[in-house]
Design an enzyme around this catalytic site. Sequence first.
Site, PDB file in Angstrom:
ATOM      1  N   ARG A 164      19.976 -38.359  26.642  1.00 39.62           N
ATOM      2  CA  ARG A 164      18.928 -39.688  26.497  1.00 39.62           C
ATOM      3  C   ARG A 164      18.660 -40.436  25.722  1.00 39.62           C
ATOM      4  NH1 ARG A 164      24.957 -41.863  28.099  1.00 39.62           N
ATOM      5  NH2 ARG A 164      25.976 -40.788  29.308  1.00 39.62           N
ATOM      6  N   GLY A 189      27.558 -41.546  20.323  1.00 36.29           N
ATOM      7  CA  GLY A 189      27.891 -42.807  21.116  1.00 36.29           C
ATOM      8  C   GLY A 189      27.401 -43.725  20.277  1.00 36.29           C
ATOM      9  N   ASN A 190      27.695 -45.399  21.548  1.00 36.29           N
ATOM     10  CA  ASN A 190      27.196 -46.540  20.910  1.00 36.29           C
ATOM     11  C   ASN A 190      25.333 -46.136  20.778  1.00 36.29           C
ATOM     12  OD1 ASN A 190      29.358 -48.370  20.577  1.00 36.29           O
ATOM     13  ND2 ASN A 190      29.754 -47.761  22.644  1.00 36.29           N
ATOM     14  N   ASP A 207      34.278 -42.926  26.074  1.00 36.25           N
ATOM     15  CA  ASP A 207      34.972 -44.065  26.709  1.00 36.25           C
ATOM     16  C   ASP A 207      35.845 -44.620  25.374  1.00 36.25           C
ATOM     17  OD1 ASP A 207      33.558 -43.951  28.572  1.00 36.25           O
ATOM     18  OD2 ASP A 207      31.853 -44.828  27.485  1.00 36.25           O
ATOM     19  N   ARG A 227      34.243 -36.034  31.643  1.00 36.70           N
ATOM     20  CA  ARG A 227      33.593 -35.209  30.822  1.00 36.70           C
ATOM     21  C   ARG A 227      33.029 -34.215  30.358  1.00 36.70           C
ATOM     22  NH1 ARG A 227      27.746 -39.248  30.271  1.00 36.70           N
ATOM     23  NH2 ARG A 227      26.958 -37.870  31.084  1.00 36.70           N
ATOM     24  N   THR A 251      23.340 -44.034  20.205  1.00 31.35           N
ATOM     25  CA  THR A 251      22.781 -43.057  19.298  1.00 31.35           C
ATOM     26  C   THR A 251      23.401 -43.570  17.980  1.00 31.35           C
ATOM     27  OG1 THR A 251      23.923 -41.219  20.945  1.00 31.35           O
ATOM     28  CG2 THR A 251      23.740 -40.754  18.404  1.00 31.35           C
ATOM     29  N   GLY A 273      33.848 -46.278  32.578  1.00 29.57           N
ATOM     30  CA  GLY A 273      33.779 -46.619  31.240  1.00 29.57           C
ATOM     31  C   GLY A 273      33.293 -48.062  32.395  1.00 29.57           C
ATOM     32  N   HIS A 274      31.779 -48.468  32.109  1.00 31.32           N
ATOM     33  CA  HIS A 274      31.142 -49.357  32.419  1.00 31.32           C
ATOM     34  C   HIS A 274      31.265 -50.670  31.883  1.00 31.32           C
ATOM     35  CE1 HIS A 274      28.369 -47.663  35.038  1.00 31.32           C
ATOM     36  NE2 HIS A 274      28.046 -46.623  34.011  1.00 31.32           N
TER      37      HIS A 274
END
Length: 358
Positions: free
Chosen positions: A75, A112-113, A137, A285, A115, A180-181
């Site tokens: 990350r 994902g977002n 998600d 995951r 990224t 799922g935050h």
Amino acid sequence: MKKIGVLTSGGDCQGLNPALRGLAKALYTAFDDDVEIYGFADGYRGLIENDWKLMEKDDFSGILTRGGTILGTSRRPFKLMRVIDESGVDKVAEMKKNYKKLGLDAIVILGGNGTHKTANLLSEEGLNVVTMPKTIDNDIWGTDETFGFQSAVAVATNVIDCIHTTATSHGRVFIVEIMGHKVGWLTLYAGIAGGADIILLPEIPYNIKSVVKALKAREKAGKNFSIIAVAEGAISKEDAALSKKERKAKQAASPFSSKGYELAAEIEKEMGREIRVCVPGHIQRGGDPNAYDRVLSTRLGTAAAELIKKKQFGYMVAVKGESIVPVPLSEVAGKLKYVPVDSEVVKSARDLGISFGD
């Protein structure tokens, strides 16, 4: 000779390896093997530090069914990408330099977002970028679905299925906390598929009184157990009324390790009975991609190769109905795809008698 870079960034999920395989096999076909694929290690870290491997065809063999990512991942928060770190590294400048040093014709980024925010930044900086949407998600704007989602739904559903038998045997209320935050797609789908009685999502703030009312209604109907599927980012109406700063302060002071345990304490206080909690966590995951995600990620991989062949850059390959289409990165970056509170899926769940605690 075409030179294509590729990296996987952010949290891992099922389907990354099939996507890499689909991309590579399609590139080799499109350019009659006159192509070199450079795999960057551990996401953007590899691009920043020039840590790469010239991939061979054999690297993409036998990975269709394998979970995780053969490239590794990490990350790298988007908000820090423009920040010069303590060692004086300009991350954006280094990524551009290493891209040009290798003479890449394009780079394919799976993520994902966060990224996609960085991918769009690199596109704006002049790099030829194509992306693929991955996340359990299912919250990336511009695509109906992300790969990894259906595999995670299957895992989370299996958890609820297993909890059902012990909950029934012992006549207990069980809370299953699902990843799922910020969005609740995974909890919604797994909750419906697993036969949960109550589903709590970030998009629909709950009232603890309503949750208890639903549990008592089941008791009155002769049901000796209940299953609550709660997203880790579910929020009460009380907390939803607070400012973001106030919520963060309250969360920091909370004695509970996660939303599931906090909810259990609230219900125990209201009902005077023990509530059990199950948090499957990263299991959701992990493991191998299911058949659906193998097909979807392969299709997205081949579609990314097609964009490269057409020299169509600055796009994410996205699912729209039955088709795979390019969506501009500028439209994707910085946006989340939330569960519409009036969606047909939510309505269907309500028609079943499932409570959303509101």
